[in-house]
Scaffold this active site. Structure first.
Site, PDB file in Angstrom:
ATOM      1  N   GLY A   1     -24.626   3.614  -2.579  1.00  0.00           N
ATOM      2  CA  GLY A   1     -25.591   4.325  -3.406  1.00  0.00           C
ATOM      3  C   GLY A   1     -25.092   5.644  -3.949  1.00  0.00           C
ATOM      4  N   LYS A   2     -23.831   5.968  -3.706  1.00  0.00           N
ATOM      5  CA  LYS A   2     -23.352   7.297  -4.096  1.00  0.00           C
ATOM      6  C   LYS A   2     -23.208   7.465  -5.604  1.00  0.00           C
ATOM      7  CE  LYS A   2     -18.358   6.449  -3.456  1.00  0.00           C
ATOM      8  NZ  LYS A   2     -17.183   6.883  -2.666  1.00  0.00           N
TER       9      LYS A   2
ATOM     10  N   TYR B   1       0.837  -1.196   0.000  1.00  0.00           N
ATOM     11  CA  TYR B   1       0.000   0.000   0.000  1.00  0.00           C
ATOM     12  C   TYR B   1       0.875   1.250   0.000  1.00  0.00           C
ATOM     13  CZ  TYR B   1      -3.914  -3.077   1.341  1.00  0.00           C
ATOM     14  OH  TYR B   1      -4.869  -4.070   1.386  1.00  0.00           O
TER      15      TYR B   1
ATOM     16  N   GLY C   1     -17.400   0.825  -2.766  1.00  0.00           N
ATOM     17  CA  GLY C   1     -18.104   2.089  -2.558  1.00  0.00           C
ATOM     18  C   GLY C   1     -19.445   2.184  -3.251  1.00  0.00           C
TER      19      GLY C   1
ATOM     20  N   LEU D   1     -22.080   0.216  -3.231  1.00  0.00           N
ATOM     21  CA  LEU D   1     -23.259  -0.193  -2.472  1.00  0.00           C
ATOM     22  C   LEU D   1     -23.730   0.869  -1.483  1.00  0.00           C
ATOM     23  CD1 LEU D   1     -22.394  -3.956  -1.893  1.00  0.00           C
ATOM     24  CD2 LEU D   1     -24.240  -3.040  -3.312  1.00  0.00           C
TER      25      LEU D   1
ATOM     26  N   PRO E   1     -16.314  -4.759   1.288  1.00  0.00           N
ATOM     27  CA  PRO E   1     -17.669  -5.241   1.574  1.00  0.00           C
ATOM     28  C   PRO E   1     -18.759  -4.297   1.061  1.00  0.00           C
ATOM     29  CG  PRO E   1     -16.723  -4.271   3.540  1.00  0.00           C
ATOM     30  CD  PRO E   1     -15.616  -4.330   2.515  1.00  0.00           C
ATOM     31  N   LEU E   2     -18.376  -3.090   0.693  1.00  0.00           N
ATOM     32  CA  LEU E   2     -19.331  -2.125   0.138  1.00  0.00           C
ATOM     33  C   LEU E   2     -19.233  -2.050  -1.380  1.00  0.00           C
ATOM     34  CD1 LEU E   2     -18.974   0.697   2.808  1.00  0.00           C
ATOM     35  CD2 LEU E   2     -20.922  -0.832   2.476  1.00  0.00           C
TER      36      LEU E   2
END
Length: 313
Positions: free
Chosen positions: A211-212, A53, A207, A209, A203-204
């Site tokens: 809704g953005k 990273y 990003g 999920l 898990p999103l």
């Protein structure tokens, strides 16, 4: 925040882990400081990073905050070795030399003499599995790592690693969300059979999920950044939009946020020990920490699973 055991081991991590892939890049020192303090104050305990990273700068930033912002004993830390990006090219090398040299460099950057969980970050077809596992075992025997695991291995690779290791592997790490259910085909059964715990990254759905991206692409989002857009693009198509709309509809009916629905679904799945979230800003972390993170009604989970992409082998 709920604390969970990782697989059949005695290692406990928070239900949410703080991912730091954006640290020392999109997330500067000031925001990282606030993210870490807020996360720990909310009961978060596990921080996830990797030598790859920001070419080690993420680890160095974490190391600069340990002791001043939070004490080393307040958190558990996982890091990973085996992937590097010399000249911007992704290189996989899980040889004993590369792994152990990488771990020593990680410890120096983190300013600690051990990590709680150390992962081989990828499967390397050019290096015998026994050699990679010998590096993990040496790290455990020498006290440089308390526990060991594998990251981004598929099902048979994880099962083989757990079977041939002469020491207990305790964790696997993989992308898992309502937009990426491939682990259900082989990986999760392998993880459960071997007694490992799964740390689910993204898990999103990277990003989406939250809704953005419904209707438009925010100017400050990764999808709007030409250098980062490829990370999000796989989930911006028609199938991804159907899943996002279903999550948004479920959230509206439950009086919860789409983010909460998506995270709650992941945390209720078999084998999952922790969801690795990667907020880039304190505002994003607040939205995550405001989530209820309680199981969804069974009929809602079934409806979301019906509309999301089915598991693949």
């Amino acid at each position: 925040m709920q604390q969970r055991y990782v697989g059949n081991s005695g290692l406990r991590v928070s239900a949410l882990s703080l991912g730091t892939m954006s640290w020392a890049g999109e997330t500067d020192e000031q925001d990282a400081t606030e993210l870490l303090r807020t996360f720990v104050d909310a009961g978060g305990r596990h921080i996830d990073t990797a030598a790859s990273y920001a070419d080690g700068k993420s680890e160095a930033l974490i190391g600069s905050l340990l002791g001043d912002v939070v004490s080393r004993t307040e958190v558990s830390i996982s890091t990973k070795a085996g992937i590097s990006t010399p000249d911007g090219r992704r290189t996989v090398d899980t040889s004993r030399n590369a792994m152990l040299s990488g771990l020593d460099a990680s410890l120096a950057r983190l300013g600690t003499d051990y990590v709680d969980l150390w992962f081989a970050q990828a499967w390397d077809p050019n290096v015998p599995l026994d050699e990679t596992l010998s590096a993990l075992e040496f790290a455990l025997r020498s006290g440089r790592a308390r526990y060991a695991g594998v990251s981004n291995f598929n099902g048979w690779q994880t099962a083989k690693a757990a079977a041939v290791a002469g020491f207990p592997l305790v964790a696997a790490q993989a992308e898992y969300s309502l937009l990426q259910r491939k682990p259900e085909g082989e990986l999760i059964p392998a993880v459960e059979d071997a007694g490992l715990g799964l740390l689910a990254w993204a898990p999103l759905g990277r990003g989406t999920l939250t809704g953005k991206y419904r209707g438009s692409i925010p100017g400050d989002s990764r999808a709007a950044n030409p250098a980062l857009a490829a990370y999000v693009e796989p989930y911006l198509g028609q199938q991804g939009s159907r899943v996002v709309e279903a999550v948004a509809m479920a959230a509206k009916g439950l009086g919860r946020t789409p983010l909460d629905v998506a995270l709650s679904w992941v945390l209720s799945q078999h084998g999952v020990a922790s969801a690795v979230v990667g907020p880039r800003t304190p505002v994003q972390l607040k939205e995550i920490l405001d989530a209820q993170l309680v199981p969804l009604p069974p009929e809602i989970s079934r409806a979301l699973e019906d509309v999301s992409e089915p598991a693949q082998g």
